[in-house]
Write a protein that holds these residues in place. Structure first.
Motif, PDB file in Angstrom:
ATOM      1  N   SER A 155       0.934  -1.248  -0.051  1.00  0.00           N
ATOM      2  CA  SER A 155       0.134  -0.267   0.132  1.00  0.00           C
ATOM      3  C   SER A 155       0.726   1.698   0.090  1.00  0.00           C
ATOM      4  CB  SER A 155      -0.903   0.411   1.345  1.00  0.00           C
ATOM      5  OG  SER A 155      -2.437  -0.788   0.376  1.00  0.00           O
ATOM      6  N   VAL A 156       1.779   0.883   0.309  1.00  0.00           N
ATOM      7  CA  VAL A 156       2.441   2.434   0.626  1.00  0.00           C
ATOM      8  C   VAL A 156       3.440   2.364  -0.502  1.00  0.00           C
ATOM      9  CG1 VAL A 156       4.931   3.577   1.546  1.00  0.00           C
ATOM     10  CG2 VAL A 156       3.389   2.408   3.689  1.00  0.00           C
ATOM     11  N   LEU A 157       4.220   1.800  -1.409  1.00  0.00           N
ATOM     12  CA  LEU A 157       4.429   1.498  -2.488  1.00  0.00           C
ATOM     13  C   LEU A 157       3.991   1.673  -3.421  1.00  0.00           C
ATOM     14  CD1 LEU A 157       6.540  -1.332  -2.266  1.00  0.00           C
ATOM     15  CD2 LEU A 157       7.784   0.620  -1.935  1.00  0.00           C
ATOM     16  N   THR A 158       2.719   1.414  -3.500  1.00  0.00           N
ATOM     17  CA  THR A 158       1.250   2.300  -4.735  1.00  0.00           C
ATOM     18  C   THR A 158       0.824   3.706  -4.397  1.00  0.00           C
ATOM     19  OG1 THR A 158       0.537  -0.054  -4.724  1.00  0.00           O
ATOM     20  CG2 THR A 158      -1.125   2.110  -5.207  1.00  0.00           C
ATOM     21  N   THR A 159       0.695   4.279  -2.776  1.00  0.00           N
ATOM     22  CA  THR A 159       0.484   4.989  -1.839  1.00  0.00           C
ATOM     23  C   THR A 159       2.154   6.180  -3.184  1.00  0.00           C
ATOM     24  OG1 THR A 159      -0.494   4.947  -0.975  1.00  0.00           O
ATOM     25  CG2 THR A 159      -0.241   7.036  -0.934  1.00  0.00           C
ATOM     26  N   CYS A 166       5.456   8.336  -9.761  1.00  0.00           N
ATOM     27  CA  CYS A 166       6.457   6.977 -10.771  1.00  0.00           C
ATOM     28  C   CYS A 166       6.188   6.376 -10.281  1.00  0.00           C
ATOM     29  CB  CYS A 166       7.754   8.022  -9.374  1.00  0.00           C
ATOM     30  SG  CYS A 166       7.669   7.218  -7.904  1.00  0.00           S
ATOM     31  N   ARG A 167       7.166   4.921 -10.654  1.00  0.00           N
ATOM     32  CA  ARG A 167       7.309   3.949 -10.288  1.00  0.00           C
ATOM     33  C   ARG A 167       7.809   4.043  -9.156  1.00  0.00           C
ATOM     34  NH1 ARG A 167       9.577  -1.026 -14.011  1.00  0.00           N
ATOM     35  NH2 ARG A 167       9.646  -3.158 -12.602  1.00  0.00           N
ATOM     36  N   ALA A 168       7.640   3.005  -8.505  1.00  0.00           N
ATOM     37  CA  ALA A 168       8.194   2.272  -7.171  1.00  0.00           C
ATOM     38  C   ALA A 168       8.304   1.381  -6.982  1.00  0.00           C
ATOM     39  CB  ALA A 168       7.478   3.159  -5.986  1.00  0.00           C
ATOM     40  N   ASP A 169       9.889   0.915  -7.212  1.00  0.00           N
ATOM     41  CA  ASP A 169       9.766  -0.892  -6.361  1.00  0.00           C
ATOM     42  C   ASP A 169      10.632  -1.560  -4.846  1.00  0.00           C
ATOM     43  OD1 ASP A 169       8.206  -1.847  -8.561  1.00  0.00           O
ATOM     44  OD2 ASP A 169       9.480  -0.835  -9.767  1.00  0.00           O
ATOM     45  N   LEU A 170      10.061  -2.094  -4.121  1.00  0.00           N
ATOM     46  CA  LEU A 170      11.007  -2.631  -3.604  1.00  0.00           C
ATOM     47  C   LEU A 170      11.964  -4.132  -3.717  1.00  0.00           C
ATOM     48  CD1 LEU A 170      11.985  -1.391  -0.444  1.00  0.00           C
ATOM     49  CD2 LEU A 170      10.321  -2.844   0.352  1.00  0.00           C
ATOM     50  N   VAL A 171      13.214  -4.017  -3.863  1.00  0.00           N
ATOM     51  CA  VAL A 171      13.785  -4.856  -4.991  1.00  0.00           C
ATOM     52  C   VAL A 171      14.623  -5.797  -3.690  1.00  0.00           C
ATOM     53  CG1 VAL A 171      12.983  -4.301  -6.786  1.00  0.00           C
ATOM     54  CG2 VAL A 171      15.821  -3.792  -5.631  1.00  0.00           C
ATOM     55  N   ASP A 172      15.056  -6.777  -3.680  1.00  0.00           N
ATOM     56  CA  ASP A 172      15.725  -7.648  -3.810  1.00  0.00           C
ATOM     57  C   ASP A 172      16.479  -7.443  -4.745  1.00  0.00           C
ATOM     58  OD1 ASP A 172      17.689  -9.484  -2.124  1.00  0.00           O
ATOM     59  OD2 ASP A 172      16.798 -11.437  -2.780  1.00  0.00           O
ATOM     60  N   PRO A 173      18.407  -7.134  -3.617  1.00  0.00           N
ATOM     61  CA  PRO A 173      19.094  -6.083  -4.513  1.00  0.00           C
ATOM     62  C   PRO A 173      19.544  -8.014  -6.021  1.00  0.00           C
ATOM     63  CG  PRO A 173      19.829  -5.683  -2.768  1.00  0.00           C
ATOM     64  CD  PRO A 173      18.702  -6.649  -2.509  1.00  0.00           C
ATOM     65  N   GLU A 202      15.577   6.202 -20.057  1.00  0.00           N
ATOM     66  CA  GLU A 202      14.817   7.708 -20.219  1.00  0.00           C
ATOM     67  C   GLU A 202      14.287   8.829 -18.998  1.00  0.00           C
ATOM     68  OE1 GLU A 202      11.602   7.351 -22.942  1.00  0.00           O
ATOM     69  OE2 GLU A 202      12.863   7.937 -24.738  1.00  0.00           O
ATOM     70  N   ASP A 203      14.446   7.432 -17.770  1.00  0.00           N
ATOM     71  CA  ASP A 203      14.429   6.999 -16.640  1.00  0.00           C
ATOM     72  C   ASP A 203      15.199   8.055 -15.320  1.00  0.00           C
ATOM     73  OD1 ASP A 203      11.731   6.313 -16.808  1.00  0.00           O
ATOM     74  OD2 ASP A 203      12.897   4.617 -16.254  1.00  0.00           O
ATOM     75  N   HIS A 204      15.015   9.736 -14.823  1.00  0.00           N
ATOM     76  CA  HIS A 204      16.011   9.469 -13.759  1.00  0.00           C
ATOM     77  C   HIS A 204      15.595   8.462 -12.674  1.00  0.00           C
ATOM     78  CE1 HIS A 204      16.927  13.468 -15.105  1.00  0.00           C
ATOM     79  NE2 HIS A 204      16.348  13.671 -15.478  1.00  0.00           N
ATOM     80  N   VAL A 205      16.204   7.502 -11.977  1.00  0.00           N
ATOM     81  CA  VAL A 205      15.749   6.892 -10.889  1.00  0.00           C
ATOM     82  C   VAL A 205      17.102   6.985  -9.445  1.00  0.00           C
ATOM     83  CG1 VAL A 205      16.104   4.058 -10.286  1.00  0.00           C
ATOM     84  CG2 VAL A 205      15.641   4.402 -13.251  1.00  0.00           C
ATOM     85  N   VAL A 214      16.265  -2.721  -1.400  1.00  0.00           N
ATOM     86  CA  VAL A 214      16.168  -1.546  -1.641  1.00  0.00           C
ATOM     87  C   VAL A 214      15.317  -0.738  -2.861  1.00  0.00           C
ATOM     88  CG1 VAL A 214      17.407  -0.353  -3.348  1.00  0.00           C
ATOM     89  CG2 VAL A 214      19.211  -2.107  -2.033  1.00  0.00           C
ATOM     90  N   LEU A 215      15.181   0.759  -2.360  1.00  0.00           N
ATOM     91  CA  LEU A 215      13.816   1.329  -3.085  1.00  0.00           C
ATOM     92  C   LEU A 215      14.124   2.073  -3.964  1.00  0.00           C
ATOM     93  CD1 LEU A 215      10.630   1.894  -2.941  1.00  0.00           C
ATOM     94  CD2 LEU A 215      11.475   4.446  -1.474  1.00  0.00           C
ATOM     95  N   VAL A 216      13.473   1.747  -4.887  1.00  0.00           N
ATOM     96  CA  VAL A 216      13.752   1.741  -6.762  1.00  0.00           C
ATOM     97  C   VAL A 216      13.295   2.973  -6.844  1.00  0.00           C
ATOM     98  CG1 VAL A 216      14.837   1.311  -8.881  1.00  0.00           C
ATOM     99  CG2 VAL A 216      15.699   0.233  -6.604  1.00  0.00           C
ATOM    100  N   VAL A 217      13.194   3.914  -7.388  1.00  0.00           N
ATOM    101  CA  VAL A 217      12.149   5.069  -7.738  1.00  0.00           C
ATOM    102  C   VAL A 217      12.066   5.503  -8.838  1.00  0.00           C
ATOM    103  CG1 VAL A 217      10.822   7.498  -7.677  1.00  0.00           C
ATOM    104  CG2 VAL A 217      11.587   5.989  -5.601  1.00  0.00           C
TER     105      VAL A 217
END
Length: 444
Positions: A155-159, A166-173, A202-205, A214-217
Motif C-alpha cells: 500500500s505504501v509503495l502504491t501510494t 512514478c514507479r516505486a519498487d522494493l527490490v531484493d538486490p 529515459e528515467d531518472h532513478v 532497496v527502494l527504487v523510484v
C-alpha cells in the motif's frame, strides 16, 4: 542548503510586470533563483549561477558578445534589460549576441522598476514553498494511512507511486532488474553510498536502502527537494513495516495458507454454525484485527486487503463490502460480490451491502456496458475514478471528500474539474451525479 527556483516562464507570465521576450523563447524553462542588478561591464565575479541579471546599460559593454559569453559561462539564466533612461530601446547588438549564444533576453518597460521584478520573483518562490509544504503534509498523511492497511508495504509503495507519479519498487538486490542491479547492490552493501541516483534509459532513478532491500523510484523527470522529502517519509515507514513484517511473517503465512476463501472452506459449521454465511471484504488493519480475533482461520489476508467468512446475521462496521447470504458452496460468488462492494464502502466510510433497489432490477451485462460507456474517458485512471466515487459518496462535499482521500481539498477540486472536462459533463446537476453513481456502482 537547497535554494528554491522558479521557471523563467512563470516570471514572464506575470502580466503586471509587462516583460517582453526578445529572444530565447525556447529556453523559458530555465530555473531562476534570484534577480541580480548589475551595471558593471564584467559582473561575472559576483555571480553564482541561475540569476536573472537586470541592467539598464549604464556602463554598456564595448564588446557585447564577450559580455554575453561571460554571463553564459557563469550560468546566468536570462538577462532583463530596462529601457530608459539610458536607451530608448534594447540595443540591437545585445539582441544579436543573446540570440547567437542562446541567452534569453527580456525587455523591462520603464513602468516596471527592477525592485518590482525582484519582489515578483520572491512572491513566486514563496508560493512554490507553500505549495511544496502542503504537498509534503498531504503526502505524509496518505502514506501513513496506507501503512495501516492489511498489506502495508504494498500500500505504501502504491501510494508513493501515485503521489509522485512514478514507479516505486522494493527490490531484493540479488534479483533486481538487470538495468539497476549494479547500483542496487552497491547501495545495499553498506560499503558504498547509502543512497544514489542515476539516469537509466529515459528515467531518472533513485536508490535508497530499506533494511535488506532497496527502494527504487523511477520517473522521467528528477525529483524535487520536496519530493525527495516525500520519499524519505516512505523510507521511514517501509523500514518500520519491514521489521514488523519479519516478526509476523510466519504467522501471516500460516493464516493465509489456511484461510484463502477462494479455495475450499473446511470446518465452517464448527466455527460459524449452519449457514447461510456472508463474505466481508476490507482494507483497514483495525477491521481486520477485530474479525481475525473473532473468526481466526476464516479471515484471510489477500490482494492488499482481507476477506472474512462470517455468520449471516453478524453486525459489521466500518468501510467493508458485505456479500449477500450464501451457502458454503456459494463462497466463490460471494467473494467477488464483497470485493466489488468494497470500493463503495471505502468511498462512504460505511459498510456496503448488495443493492436492494433499482440496481438489483437491472440486467448485470447491460449495467456493466452502461457503466463502461459512461466512464469510458476515465478507465485506466484509477485516481480519477476513486476521487469521483468518494466525492459523490460525500454528496459533493470538498472537505469531507478530502478527508476520506487523505489529500488537500484543492486536489479534490482539481481532479473533479479534470473529470468534468474528460466526461464533458456538468457534475453540478443531479442527473449527471445520479448517472455516474450508478455507473460506478455497476462498473465492477
Amino acid at each position: 542548503m537547497v535554494v528554491q527556483t522558479v521557471p523563467l516562464k512563470d516570471l514572464v507570465a506575470r502580466v503586471d510586470l509587462g516583460l517582453t521576450v526578445l529572444c530565447g523563447a525556447g529556453a523559458l524553462h530555465r530555473p531562476v533563483r534570484w534577480a541580480h542588478v548589475s551595471e558593471l561591464e564584467d559582473p561575472t565575479p559576483y555571480l553564482v549561477g541561475e540569476e536573472l541579471l537586470l541592467t539598464a546599460g549604464v556602463r554598456f559593454p564595448s564588446d557585447v558578445p564577450a559580455y554575453v559569453a561571460g554571463l553564459v559561462s557563469s550560468g546566468v539564466s536570462a538577462i532583463g534589460f530596462g529601457i530608459e533612461p539610458e536607451f530608448p530601446t534594447v540595443p540591437s547588438s545585445l539582441v544579436e549576441a543573446c540570440e547567437a549564444q542562446g541567452m534569453p533576453l527580456l525587455e523591462v518597460p520603464p513602468s516596471t522598476p527592477f525592485l518590482a521584478v525582484s519582489q515578483a520573483l520572491g512572491a513566486l518562490l514563496a508560493e512554490i514553498a507553500v505549495r511544496e509544504q502542503r504537498m509534503l503534509a498531504d503526502s505524509q498523511r496518505v502514506l501513513t494511512r496506507a501503512a495501516t492497511r492489511v498489506r502495508p508495504v504494498e500500500s505504501v509503495l502504491t501510494t508513493l507511486a501515485v503521489v509522485l507519479n512514478c514507479r516505486a519498487d522494493l527490490v531484493d538486490p540479488a534479483s533486481a532488474p538487470e538495468d539497476v542491479a549494479s547500483l542496487a547492490a552497491r547501495v545495499s552493501s553498506g560499503r558504498g553510498p547509502r543512497s544514489a541516483s542515476a539516469q537509466v534509459g529515459e528515467d531518472h532513478v533513485t536508490f535508497d536502502p530499506v533494511e535488506s532491500a532497496v527502494l527504487v523510484v523511477r520517473r522521467v523527470t528528477p525529483l524535487s527537494p520536496a519530493e525527495r522529502a516525500v520519499v524519505a517519509v516512505a523510507l521511514a515507514l517501509l523500514g518500520l513495516l519491514r521489521r514488523d513484517l519479519e516478526s509476523e511473517r510466519g504467522q501471516v503465512a500460516r493464516l493465509a495458507a489456511s484461510a484463502v476463501l477462494r479455495s475450499q472452506v473446511s470446518g465452517v459449521e464448527k466455527v460459524l454454525g449452519p449457514g447461510p454465511y456472508r463474505v466481508v471484504a476490507g482494507e483497514s488493519r483495525a477491521d481486520y484485527d477485530v474479525l481475525a480475533q473473532r473468526y481466526g482461520p476464516l479471515v484471510s489476508v489477500l490482494d492488499g486487503g482481507f476477506l472474512a467468512l462470517v455468520a449471516s446475521g453478524v453486525e459489521v462496521s466500518g468501510p467493508v463490502g458485505v456479500s449477500s447470504p450464501v451457502a458454503e458452496t456459494g463462497v466463490e460468488r460471494a467473494v467477488d460480490e464483497a470485493s466489488a462492494l468494497l470500493a463503495r464502502a471505502l468511498a462512504t466510510g460505511e459498510p456496503a451491502y448488495p443493492a436492494a433497489d433499482l440496481a438489483s432490477l437491472v440486467d448485470p451485462v447491460a449495467a456493466r456496458e452502461f457503466a463502461r460507456r459512461q466512464l469510458a474517458p476515465l478507465l485506466g485512471r484509477p485516481e480519477l475514478i476513486g476521487t469521483l466515487r468518494v466525492w459523490l459518496a460525500q454528496h459533493g462535499g470538498w472537505d469531507r471528500a478530502a478527508t476520506v482521500l487523505g489529500v488537500h481539498r484543492n486536489s479534490v477540486r482539481h481532479r473533479i474539474s479534470h473529470v468534468e472536462r474528460l466526461l464533458d459533463r456538468d457534475l453540478g446537476t443531479a442527473d449527471a451525479r445520479a448517472a455516474l453513481w450508478l455507473a460506478l456502482t455497476w462498473l465492477d
